[in-house]
Write a protein that holds these residues in place. Structure first.
Motif, PDB file in Angstrom:
ATOM      1  N   LYS A   3       0.674  -1.146  -0.098  1.00  0.00           N
ATOM      2  CA  LYS A   3       0.115  -0.110  -0.093  1.00  0.00           C
ATOM      3  C   LYS A   3       0.986   1.148  -0.029  1.00  0.00           C
ATOM      4  O   LYS A   3       0.564   2.370  -0.703  1.00  0.00           O
ATOM      5  CB  LYS A   3      -0.812   0.045   1.205  1.00  0.00           C
ATOM      6  N   LEU A   4       2.088   1.188   0.749  1.00  0.00           N
ATOM      7  CA  LEU A   4       2.972   2.291   0.753  1.00  0.00           C
ATOM      8  C   LEU A   4       3.707   2.612  -0.659  1.00  0.00           C
ATOM      9  O   LEU A   4       3.782   3.799  -1.157  1.00  0.00           O
ATOM     10  CB  LEU A   4       4.001   2.188   1.907  1.00  0.00           C
ATOM     11  N   LYS A   5       4.023   1.480  -1.125  1.00  0.00           N
ATOM     12  CA  LYS A   5       4.406   1.664  -2.510  1.00  0.00           C
ATOM     13  C   LYS A   5       3.391   2.256  -3.510  1.00  0.00           C
ATOM     14  O   LYS A   5       3.620   3.304  -4.503  1.00  0.00           O
ATOM     15  CB  LYS A   5       4.851   0.257  -3.161  1.00  0.00           C
ATOM     16  N   GLU A   6       2.314   1.565  -3.385  1.00  0.00           N
ATOM     17  CA  GLU A   6       0.964   2.110  -4.395  1.00  0.00           C
ATOM     18  C   GLU A   6       0.663   3.842  -3.927  1.00  0.00           C
ATOM     19  O   GLU A   6       0.307   4.486  -4.956  1.00  0.00           O
ATOM     20  CB  GLU A   6      -0.205   1.441  -4.204  1.00  0.00           C
ATOM     21  N   LYS A   7       0.919   3.905  -2.939  1.00  0.00           N
ATOM     22  CA  LYS A   7       0.666   5.594  -2.446  1.00  0.00           C
ATOM     23  C   LYS A   7       1.761   6.314  -2.984  1.00  0.00           C
ATOM     24  O   LYS A   7       1.497   7.541  -3.546  1.00  0.00           O
ATOM     25  CB  LYS A   7       0.403   5.781  -0.777  1.00  0.00           C
ATOM     26  N   LEU A   8       3.105   6.028  -3.040  1.00  0.00           N
ATOM     27  CA  LEU A   8       4.120   6.588  -3.563  1.00  0.00           C
ATOM     28  C   LEU A   8       4.046   6.843  -4.884  1.00  0.00           C
ATOM     29  O   LEU A   8       3.983   7.835  -5.552  1.00  0.00           O
ATOM     30  CB  LEU A   8       5.516   6.004  -2.938  1.00  0.00           C
ATOM     31  N   ALA A   9       3.537   5.748  -5.713  1.00  0.00           N
ATOM     32  CA  ALA A   9       3.569   5.690  -7.067  1.00  0.00           C
ATOM     33  C   ALA A   9       2.438   6.648  -7.410  1.00  0.00           C
ATOM     34  O   ALA A   9       2.656   7.363  -8.428  1.00  0.00           O
ATOM     35  CB  ALA A   9       3.286   4.237  -7.581  1.00  0.00           C
ATOM     36  N   ARG A  10       1.290   6.631  -6.994  1.00  0.00           N
ATOM     37  CA  ARG A  10       0.164   7.737  -7.231  1.00  0.00           C
ATOM     38  C   ARG A  10       0.613   9.012  -6.958  1.00  0.00           C
ATOM     39  O   ARG A  10       0.236   9.903  -7.667  1.00  0.00           O
ATOM     40  CB  ARG A  10      -1.097   7.192  -6.079  1.00  0.00           C
ATOM     41  N   PHE A  11       1.325   9.400  -5.802  1.00  0.00           N
ATOM     42  CA  PHE A  11       1.814  10.461  -5.563  1.00  0.00           C
ATOM     43  C   PHE A  11       2.785  11.109  -6.696  1.00  0.00           C
ATOM     44  O   PHE A  11       2.849  12.260  -7.093  1.00  0.00           O
ATOM     45  CB  PHE A  11       2.622  10.467  -4.073  1.00  0.00           C
TER      46      PHE A  11
END
Length: 138
Positions: A3-11
């Protein structure tokens, strides 16, 4: 973790990210920080600290920028300068390697560099560019 990777990628989506200019600025930042550790004189330390702060802001600004074309143009300009510096030092290295077996003379008229083998005695050299002749010891 995912989820952290996904949030960073989205950011980071639509943002510029890192490039060679940012990497160069990080290296300069680290060098300034190391120098600042060992040199503790008043004005110089303040100057280095301010440079570190400005570099850090600039690195993050470029990384999170949404103006991708502008950051790309800045990186291309940096790469041009980096390539010029690399070519200059590569040329100097090549000339130093050639000096083992050759004398390198400059034509007095057109400034063309001419490579002559060592150990041939006094010879007459004809410039291939302008045709001028001059005598040198090899």
């Amino acid at each position: 973790m995912d989820k952290l990777k996904e949030k960073l990628a989205r950011f980071m989506y639509g943002r510029y990210g890192s490039d060679r200019l940012n990497i160069f600025m990080v290296i300069v930042l680290l060098i300034c920080a190391v120098i600042n550790l060992f040199v503790r004189t008043g004005y110089f330390s303040v100057l280095l600290t301010s440079w570190e702060f400005l570099l850090l802001i600039l690195i993050y600004f470029r990384m999170f920028s949404r103006n991708i074309s502008k950051r790309y143009a800045e990186n291309q300009k940096y790469l041009e300068i980096e390539n010029k510096v690399k070519r200059f030092f590569g040329k100097q290295k090549y000339i130093q390697e050639q000096r083992k077996d050759f004398h390198i003379y400059t034509c007095p008229q057109c400034r063309q560099k001419i490579r002559i083998p060592k150990g041939k005695g006094k010879i007459s050299i004809r410039c291939p560019k302008c045709g001028a002749e001059f005598v040198k010891k090899s």
